[in-house]
Write a protein that holds these residues in place. Structure first.
Motif, PDB file in Angstrom:
ATOM      1  N   GLN A 132      -4.673   9.681  -1.527  1.00  0.00           N
ATOM      2  CA  GLN A 132      -5.216   8.842  -0.470  1.00  0.00           C
ATOM      3  C   GLN A 132      -4.426   7.546  -0.427  1.00  0.00           C
ATOM      4  N   THR A 133      -4.746   6.734   0.577  1.00  0.00           N
ATOM      5  CA  THR A 133      -4.099   5.429   0.685  1.00  0.00           C
ATOM      6  C   THR A 133      -4.545   4.564  -0.489  1.00  0.00           C
ATOM      7  N   GLU A 134      -3.579   3.966  -1.166  1.00  0.00           N
ATOM      8  CA  GLU A 134      -3.882   3.123  -2.327  1.00  0.00           C
ATOM      9  C   GLU A 134      -3.241   1.765  -2.156  1.00  0.00           C
ATOM     10  N   THR A 135      -3.968   0.728  -2.523  1.00  0.00           N
ATOM     11  CA  THR A 135      -3.403  -0.617  -2.542  1.00  0.00           C
ATOM     12  C   THR A 135      -2.764  -0.845  -3.906  1.00  0.00           C
ATOM     13  N   ARG A 157       0.836  -1.204   0.000  1.00  0.00           N
ATOM     14  CA  ARG A 157       0.000   0.000   0.000  1.00  0.00           C
ATOM     15  C   ARG A 157       0.866   1.247   0.000  1.00  0.00           C
TER      16      ARG A 157
END
Length: 117
Positions: free
Chosen positions: A111-114, A16
Motif C-alpha cells: 500500500q501507499t506508505e509515508t 511516499r
C-alpha cells in the motif's frame, strides 16, 4: 449553515512510496510509443499526487522503465515520490517532486506508505 473547517497546513516536505499499475495506463498504446508514454504517465501521476508541476525522474527509474525495451514496459512499478524544496532562487515554484525507483520482489499487499526522511 456550512461550518468552516480548520485546514491543516500541508507538509511541504514529504516522501511516499506508491505502486503504479502501468499496463492499465498503457493499454492500447502503440508499441513504439509505450516507454516514452510510461515516463509521461509517471510524471502525470506525480504531478497529481504531489501537486507540483516540476517533476524530475531519477535515472534509475528511467533505466528500469526502458530495461525491457520500448514496447515491454514492466506491468507495475514501485516508486518513491519525494517533494523537496527548490534550491534555485529564481525558480518558478518553490517545491519540486523527485521520482525514484524502489526495488520490490512482490507487489502483493503493498500500500501507499509515508517514508520518514
Amino acid at each position: 449553515m456550512a461550518e468552516e473547517r480548520e485546514r491543516k497546513p500541508k507538509a511541504d516536505i514529504v516522501t511516499r512510496d506508491y505502486s503504479i499499475h502501468m499496463s492499465k495506463r498503457l493499454y492500447g498504446v502503440t508499441f513504439k510509443k509505450r516507454a516514452p508514454r510510461a515516463i509521461r504517465e509517471i510524471k502525470a501521476f506525480a504531478t497529481k499526487t504531489m501537486k507540483t508541476s516540476d517533476v524530475r525522474i531519477d535515472t534509475t527509474l528511467n533505466k528500469f522503465v526502458w530495461s525491457q525495451g520500448v514496447k515491454n514496459v514492466p506491468t507495475r512499478i514501485r516508486v518513491r515520490l519525494s517533494r523537496r524544496r527548490n534550491e534555485d532562487e529564481d525558480a518558478k515554484e518553490k517545491l519540486y517532486t523527485l521520482v525514484s525507483h524502489v526495488e520490490v520482489k512482490d507487489f502483493k499487499g503493498l500500500q501507499t506508505e509515508t517514508v520518514e526522511a
